[in-house]
Design an enzyme around this catalytic site. Sequence first.
Site, PDB file in Angstrom:
ATOM      1  N   SER A 195     -33.585   1.724  20.991  1.00  0.00           N
ATOM      2  CA  SER A 195     -34.535   2.839  21.076  1.00  0.00           C
ATOM      3  C   SER A 195     -34.753   3.477  19.714  1.00  0.00           C
ATOM      4  O   SER A 195     -35.828   4.013  19.426  1.00  0.00           O
ATOM      5  CB  SER A 195     -34.060   3.896  22.058  1.00  0.00           C
ATOM      6  OG  SER A 195     -33.855   3.317  23.302  1.00  0.00           O
ATOM      7  N   ASP A 247     -36.480   2.419  27.426  1.00  0.00           N
ATOM      8  CA  ASP A 247     -35.284   3.235  27.641  1.00  0.00           C
ATOM      9  C   ASP A 247     -35.484   4.108  28.884  1.00  0.00           C
ATOM     10  O   ASP A 247     -36.515   4.762  29.018  1.00  0.00           O
ATOM     11  CB  ASP A 247     -35.057   4.124  26.407  1.00  0.00           C
ATOM     12  CG  ASP A 247     -33.651   4.711  26.359  1.00  0.00           C
ATOM     13  OD1 ASP A 247     -33.119   5.048  27.429  1.00  0.00           O
ATOM     14  OD2 ASP A 247     -33.109   4.859  25.247  1.00  0.00           O
ATOM     15  N   HIS A 295     -33.054   6.390  29.943  1.00  0.00           N
ATOM     16  CA  HIS A 295     -32.194   7.583  29.927  1.00  0.00           C
ATOM     17  C   HIS A 295     -33.047   8.837  29.819  1.00  0.00           C
ATOM     18  O   HIS A 295     -33.878   8.948  28.922  1.00  0.00           O
ATOM     19  CB  HIS A 295     -31.235   7.526  28.736  1.00  0.00           C
ATOM     20  CG  HIS A 295     -30.292   6.374  28.829  1.00  0.00           C
ATOM     21  ND1 HIS A 295     -30.599   5.127  28.339  1.00  0.00           N
ATOM     22  CD2 HIS A 295     -29.055   6.274  29.378  1.00  0.00           C
ATOM     23  CE1 HIS A 295     -29.583   4.306  28.567  1.00  0.00           C
ATOM     24  NE2 HIS A 295     -28.631   4.973  29.201  1.00  0.00           N
TER      25      HIS A 295
HETATM   26  C1  B12 Z   1     -26.052   8.065  32.288  1.00  0.00           C
HETATM   27  C2  B12 Z   1     -26.211   6.786  31.499  1.00  0.00           C
HETATM   28  C3  B12 Z   1     -27.033   5.797  32.038  1.00  0.00           C
HETATM   29  C4  B12 Z   1     -27.851   6.002  33.289  1.00  0.00           C
HETATM   30  C5  B12 Z   1     -29.097   6.822  32.923  1.00  0.00           C
HETATM   31  C6  B12 Z   1     -29.577   7.701  34.045  1.00  0.00           C
HETATM   32  C7  B12 Z   1     -30.639   8.635  33.576  1.00  0.00           C
HETATM   33  N1  B12 Z   1     -31.515   8.949  34.485  1.00  0.00           N
HETATM   34  O1  B12 Z   1     -30.696   9.058  32.443  1.00  0.00           O
HETATM   35  C8  B12 Z   1     -28.177   4.532  33.688  1.00  0.00           C
HETATM   36  C9  B12 Z   1     -27.118   4.032  34.649  1.00  0.00           C
HETATM   37  C10 B12 Z   1     -29.551   4.280  34.322  1.00  0.00           C
HETATM   38  C11 B12 Z   1     -27.996   3.811  32.370  1.00  0.00           C
HETATM   39  C12 B12 Z   1     -28.542   2.565  32.118  1.00  0.00           C
HETATM   40  C13 B12 Z   1     -28.232   1.850  30.981  1.00  0.00           C
HETATM   41  N2  B12 Z   1     -27.420   2.188  30.008  1.00  0.00           N
HETATM   42 CO1  B12 Z   1     -26.697   3.933  29.816  1.00  0.00          CO
HETATM   43  N3  B12 Z   1     -25.675   5.423  29.617  1.00  0.00           N
HETATM   44  C14 B12 Z   1     -25.528   6.595  30.266  1.00  0.00           C
HETATM   45  C15 B12 Z   1     -24.481   7.513  29.614  1.00  0.00           C
HETATM   46  C16 B12 Z   1     -23.168   7.306  30.351  1.00  0.00           C
HETATM   47  C17 B12 Z   1     -24.768   8.993  29.596  1.00  0.00           C
HETATM   48  C18 B12 Z   1     -26.113   9.410  29.007  1.00  0.00           C
HETATM   49  C19 B12 Z   1     -26.403  10.865  29.321  1.00  0.00           C
HETATM   50  O2  B12 Z   1     -27.175  11.160  30.200  1.00  0.00           O
HETATM   51  N4  B12 Z   1     -25.744  11.784  28.656  1.00  0.00           N
HETATM   52  C20 B12 Z   1     -25.910  13.218  28.861  1.00  0.00           C
HETATM   53  C21 B12 Z   1     -27.101  13.733  28.060  1.00  0.00           C
HETATM   54  C22 B12 Z   1     -27.292  15.206  28.268  1.00  0.00           C
HETATM   55  O3  B12 Z   1     -26.848  13.488  26.697  1.00  0.00           O
HETATM   56  P1  B12 Z   1     -27.889  12.744  25.746  1.00  0.00           P
HETATM   57  O4  B12 Z   1     -28.764  11.876  26.539  1.00  0.00           O
HETATM   58  O5  B12 Z   1     -27.193  12.165  24.612  1.00  0.00           O
HETATM   59  O6  B12 Z   1     -28.797  13.936  25.234  1.00  0.00           O
HETATM   60  C23 B12 Z   1     -28.365  14.899  24.294  1.00  0.00           C
HETATM   61  C24 B12 Z   1     -28.657  14.529  22.864  1.00  0.00           C
HETATM   62  O7  B12 Z   1     -28.662  13.146  22.631  1.00  0.00           O
HETATM   63  C25 B12 Z   1     -29.939  15.206  22.547  1.00  0.00           C
HETATM   64  N5  B12 Z   1     -31.205  14.558  22.864  1.00  0.00           N
HETATM   65  C26 B12 Z   1     -31.497  13.559  23.697  1.00  0.00           C
HETATM   66  N6  B12 Z   1     -32.811  13.315  23.687  1.00  0.00           N
HETATM   67  C27 B12 Z   1     -33.373  14.182  22.834  1.00  0.00           C
HETATM   68  C28 B12 Z   1     -34.702  14.362  22.458  1.00  0.00           C
HETATM   69  C29 B12 Z   1     -35.002  15.349  21.540  1.00  0.00           C
HETATM   70  C30 B12 Z   1     -36.411  15.561  21.152  1.00  0.00           C
HETATM   71  C31 B12 Z   1     -33.967  16.158  20.997  1.00  0.00           C
HETATM   72  C32 B12 Z   1     -34.281  17.224  20.050  1.00  0.00           C
HETATM   73  C33 B12 Z   1     -32.648  15.977  21.370  1.00  0.00           C
HETATM   74  C34 B12 Z   1     -32.367  14.983  22.287  1.00  0.00           C
HETATM   75  O8  B12 Z   1     -29.880  16.379  23.287  1.00  0.00           O
HETATM   76  C35 B12 Z   1     -29.172  16.138  24.507  1.00  0.00           C
HETATM   77  C36 B12 Z   1     -28.323  17.319  24.772  1.00  0.00           C
HETATM   78  O9  B12 Z   1     -27.317  17.454  23.804  1.00  0.00           O
HETATM   79  C37 B12 Z   1     -24.466   6.944  28.163  1.00  0.00           C
HETATM   80  C38 B12 Z   1     -23.184   7.150  27.398  1.00  0.00           C
HETATM   81  C39 B12 Z   1     -23.198   8.441  26.625  1.00  0.00           C
HETATM   82  N7  B12 Z   1     -22.088   9.047  26.582  1.00  0.00           N
HETATM   83  O10 B12 Z   1     -24.218   8.811  26.089  1.00  0.00           O
HETATM   84  C40 B12 Z   1     -24.751   5.466  28.428  1.00  0.00           C
HETATM   85  C41 B12 Z   1     -25.379   4.587  27.345  1.00  0.00           C
HETATM   86  C42 B12 Z   1     -26.424   5.341  26.587  1.00  0.00           C
HETATM   87  N8  B12 Z   1     -26.008   3.456  28.122  1.00  0.00           N
HETATM   88  C43 B12 Z   1     -25.839   2.352  27.571  1.00  0.00           C
HETATM   89  C44 B12 Z   1     -26.307   1.126  28.115  1.00  0.00           C
HETATM   90  C45 B12 Z   1     -25.873  -0.150  27.423  1.00  0.00           C
HETATM   91  C46 B12 Z   1     -27.120   1.112  29.248  1.00  0.00           C
HETATM   92  C47 B12 Z   1     -27.747  -0.136  29.877  1.00  0.00           C
HETATM   93  C48 B12 Z   1     -28.334  -1.172  28.922  1.00  0.00           C
HETATM   94  C49 B12 Z   1     -26.664  -0.744  30.776  1.00  0.00           C
HETATM   95  C50 B12 Z   1     -27.036  -1.822  31.745  1.00  0.00           C
HETATM   96  N9  B12 Z   1     -26.018  -2.538  32.141  1.00  0.00           N
HETATM   97  O11 B12 Z   1     -28.128  -2.027  32.164  1.00  0.00           O
HETATM   98  C51 B12 Z   1     -28.827   0.496  30.737  1.00  0.00           C
HETATM   99  C52 B12 Z   1     -30.102   0.664  29.912  1.00  0.00           C
HETATM  100  C53 B12 Z   1     -31.313   0.733  30.718  1.00  0.00           C
HETATM  101  C54 B12 Z   1     -32.473   1.083  29.820  1.00  0.00           C
HETATM  102  N10 B12 Z   1     -33.384   0.159  29.669  1.00  0.00           N
HETATM  103  O12 B12 Z   1     -32.540   2.152  29.275  1.00  0.00           O
HETATM  104  C55 B12 Z   1     -25.092   2.422  26.261  1.00  0.00           C
HETATM  105  C56 B12 Z   1     -26.008   2.261  25.047  1.00  0.00           C
HETATM  106  C57 B12 Z   1     -25.368   1.438  23.964  1.00  0.00           C
HETATM  107  C58 B12 Z   1     -26.334   0.854  22.981  1.00  0.00           C
HETATM  108  N11 B12 Z   1     -25.742   0.224  22.059  1.00  0.00           N
HETATM  109  O13 B12 Z   1     -27.504   0.911  22.989  1.00  0.00           O
HETATM  110  C59 B12 Z   1     -24.371   3.806  26.407  1.00  0.00           C
HETATM  111  C60 B12 Z   1     -24.107   4.496  25.096  1.00  0.00           C
HETATM  112  C61 B12 Z   1     -23.056   3.535  27.163  1.00  0.00           C
HETATM  113  C62 B12 Z   1     -22.080   2.709  26.396  1.00  0.00           C
HETATM  114  N12 B12 Z   1     -21.207   3.334  25.699  1.00  0.00           N
HETATM  115  O14 B12 Z   1     -22.105   1.512  26.472  1.00  0.00           O
HETATM  116  N13 B12 Z   1     -27.250   4.516  31.543  1.00  0.00           N
END
Ligand code: B12
Length: 1004
Positions: A780, A727, A729
Amino acid sequence: MSDAARPERIARLRAALAERIVVLDGAMGTLIQSKHLKAADFGGAELEGCNEHLVFTRPELIRDIHRAYFEAGADVTETDTFGGTPLVLGEYGLASEARAINARAAELAREAAVEAEAGDGRPRWVAGSIGPTTRAISVTGGVAFEELVETFAIQAEGLLVGGVDYLLIETSQDTRNVKAALLGCERAFAVAGERVPVAVSGTIEAMGTMLAGQSVEAFATAVEHAPLLYIGLNCATGPEFMTDHIRSLAAMTRFPVACVPNAGLPDENGRYLETPHMLSRVLRRFCQEGWLNVVGGCCGTTPEHVRELARAVQGIAPRKADPPVRSRLSGVDYLEVGEDVRPVIVGERTNVIGSRKFKELVVAGAWEEASEIARAQVKRGAQVIDVCLANPDREEREDLRRFLEVVVKKVRVPLMIDSTDAACIALALTYCQGKAIINSVNLEDGEERFEKVVPLARQLGAALVVGCIDETGMAVSRERKLAVAERSFELLTGKYGIRPEDIYFDPLVFPAASGDVQYTGSAVETIEGVRLVKQRFPTCRTVLGISNVSFGLPPAGREVLNSVFLYHCTLAGLDVALVNAEKLERYASLPEEERTLAEDLLYHRLPDPVTPFAAHFREARPPRQKVAELPLDERLAERVVEGTREGLLPDLDLALATRTPLEVINGPLMRGMDEVGRLFAANELIVAEVLQSAEVMKAAVTYLEPKMDRASGATRGKVVLATVKGDVHDIGKNLVEIILANNGFRVVNLGIKVPPEQLVQAVKEHRPDILGLSGLLVKSAHQMVTTAEDLSRAGVDVPMLVGGAALSRNFVDRSIAPLLGDGGLRPGRDERARPGQAHRRPAPARRPGGGAAGAAGGAPGRGRCPPGPGGRGPGALARGPGAGTHPGRAGLGAPRAGHHAARRDLALHQSGDALRPPPGREGLARPGAGNAGRDGAGRDRGGQEGAGGEGRGGPAQGLPPPGADAPAGGVPVLPGRLGGKHPRPPRRDGRGGGGALRLPAPAA
Ligand code: B12
């Protein structure tokens, strides 16, 4: 041994692999070393250290080693030929004796095998050991690919003559060497007029990859074209460290799997400390897990190790291979071309036909600059790089060679080799560590091109782009596209032995608006052609060069048409798209009017759809609603959605006037990110565009971070944080890091794609109070289960905090928590936080004209993942009083001031009920009262500097390319192991020494 006996022996070996766990012998080199031989034993001072020469000078000693292993219970012994290529023997002046040495070594092993068989009636086999040589072509250089092929061929010839039952290409550090060895074996078979099976064994170093940078997945993908007897891992570390690599290998390969570890990692004195009991206990467990067909020992193992091992695995059923069929590619990095990554983006700018800039750089011989174009594309989201050097005014082969020499060191993604010249394709494939795609073959001249190119894919490992062209020309109608695809499929899978998952059909794209009547209406035929081909051949992939559709149109119109075309092709099932991702207009941002104009043209809806389209884009385009005119919060969200930093910082300042930085993050910025996720799932954004959005989010967080409240005194405890294996992200995880650090925790951020064994090591090294895991993909969540299992098995007793979009409270409680001991996931005081508060965040208001999925004329948006019940539950820390800027969300709140022991203070929190995808989201909460003060709480970059941490250090940091944790583009060059396999005593003259790879100084 009679010639007739060998096929029979091989058949018995294959049968044995299916029936039971086959036991290899232990170390040869360390056992020889333990005999403290003198120069005279080797044949004089000049030959001291040349273990292979002992087959002439001390044959009884070598035979005795084989005997001892057979007597201990080994089924197979390996010949004393690890350094038996002319290339390595040349260091002792013995190159010309290579055939004889290998033949003699094989004879000695055979003699011992015959003797052992006669003794107890059990069959025994001999594996011809082929080491990696002293050069790893991708790392050390200093050898030509053809030179390697020839040196391996000579060794293999000798081994065949001496009577080996199979050839074992082992301790492989660089898959280009392995490919050369496989070709060398083929050459030897041609000379001998007889084949034996070949097995391949790679070496994953303690840093988690092969020396040349590949993971086990990338390695297995790179050699899956060869019909291997088995594939395995040997050397480098003890077995425990190999857990994840072996598990991953077993999950993906169709071949039997071998695990042949060292007796632990050598200590500082080069001693191997794992006892026979320790080694066999772990390997037994691997067998019980159903991962293995072959076990054995490498450096440091002795007949005692083999004795215990043979006993330990007796009666355990071998692994039955049933891997899922997947389209796999690799460069240094691994890429699975599956449903969840559609469309994979191929960068098309390193193509002399399509890019004038690239062409000029090539003409100028500016290879570094030319390959920077490849690197830039990867940085902006290209997952494969198209390489075309077919300039008719130049020597394609030479240009290709010069370019590849540089580019393979700069990009880690798989390459698409774009050439019509078979010799060029062959050359290019020798430069690829991984499995590339050949672009392309077709039936334009009947089977001529298949005959020339397909064997290259089979010999060197590559997938194939298959154009829908036959003797009558390019297929324009959807029916003809399907018919040509069907004929090609039959030929390729039947006659040529290509696997369906390695076929990438190109239904062809024609200029939709060039005025050429034969292509009028061709765009919809391509879209429907993709759909038909995908329906007919679901295991195959589809690929299109998108930009061709808009040829001849005004530039602004081209990018719009390309974008709308890509969107509809993706809905139809397109897997791979060649595009200029930098120029593409965001589909999601196109005004409705422009989408309609483009769709009219693509679907040929009007008598003349070209004129209004061209007219619209020839005139100045009417201005879209300015983002600047939106209300502040919508503006901020929109900048994230649009992936633009323009005006971002002043807007953040405005927002800060009334809110805390965390409220700004949890509010408009997160709404923007959620909208990006929604559009991504609806195929309205491609991965390259999501990357741009992610960069904006990161820039905003970087800007806001120094403005956040910080607890004084970094004394609350230490947290190790990581995004799990597979992963990339990291935005959420990095936010968690900031919150924790601001609240008095010391955080060690290990980065992305962190495998379990690295976590185990980090826990040992940093002794944290909490281990935090992040992961956003559904897979993941499962990886967290695997990680928890490994941590628990390794005796890690640290409370774990998990978070990320795909997790739910229920999943965590049921699948992760039970795996951890008492110290693991425990309900803490934050149990007050309600589980199950699924919350769906509303999408930001769309701009007028900004259409939703399934816009006019299109099919409804097809998500990457099935819609979940709505709501998601990231993990939360102890929920502080002020937690949750959004009602109904468990927030990542600040631990209360005054609570000291992190272990007591923190507990895992998840909400929701099922393992499911987003889009609902839990928010981050502002630090609790009493945590004010800025002390710059400590955050460690990775603790494994230079390896795991992607780092946020400093403002506006770059984004790691997808799939790469290392600095963008660079292939890591790491220090080699001391001693290597079968270490040799030092030479008196200080020369040679063989065995270990000679490596450049460690990279800074
Ligand atoms: C940005 C993004 C990307 C970026 C990531 C850049 C980066 N440096 O992180 C890029 C373009 C690289 C990417 C790639 C991919 N992505 Co992407 N991506 C996203 C997106 C749009 C936003 C994620 C994000 O950053 N959110 C903002 C942060 C702040 O939120 P968060 O991560 O959820 O974190 C919060 C909580 O979850 C929590 N949290 C997170 N981690 C932790 C850890 C702890 C300990 C705790 C307590 C809390 C916690 O706290 C945070 C704050 O509230 C999501 C969609 C979404 N809305 O989530 C899709 C998403 C996650 N991706 C997805 C996919 C499919 C991919 C790819 C497979 C796509 C592809 N064609 O290659 C690849 C995967 C590559 C890989 N091997 O990981 C899917 C996953 C679906 C699934 N069924 O698994 C999503 C959901 C999009 C979708 N709807 O289709 N992605």
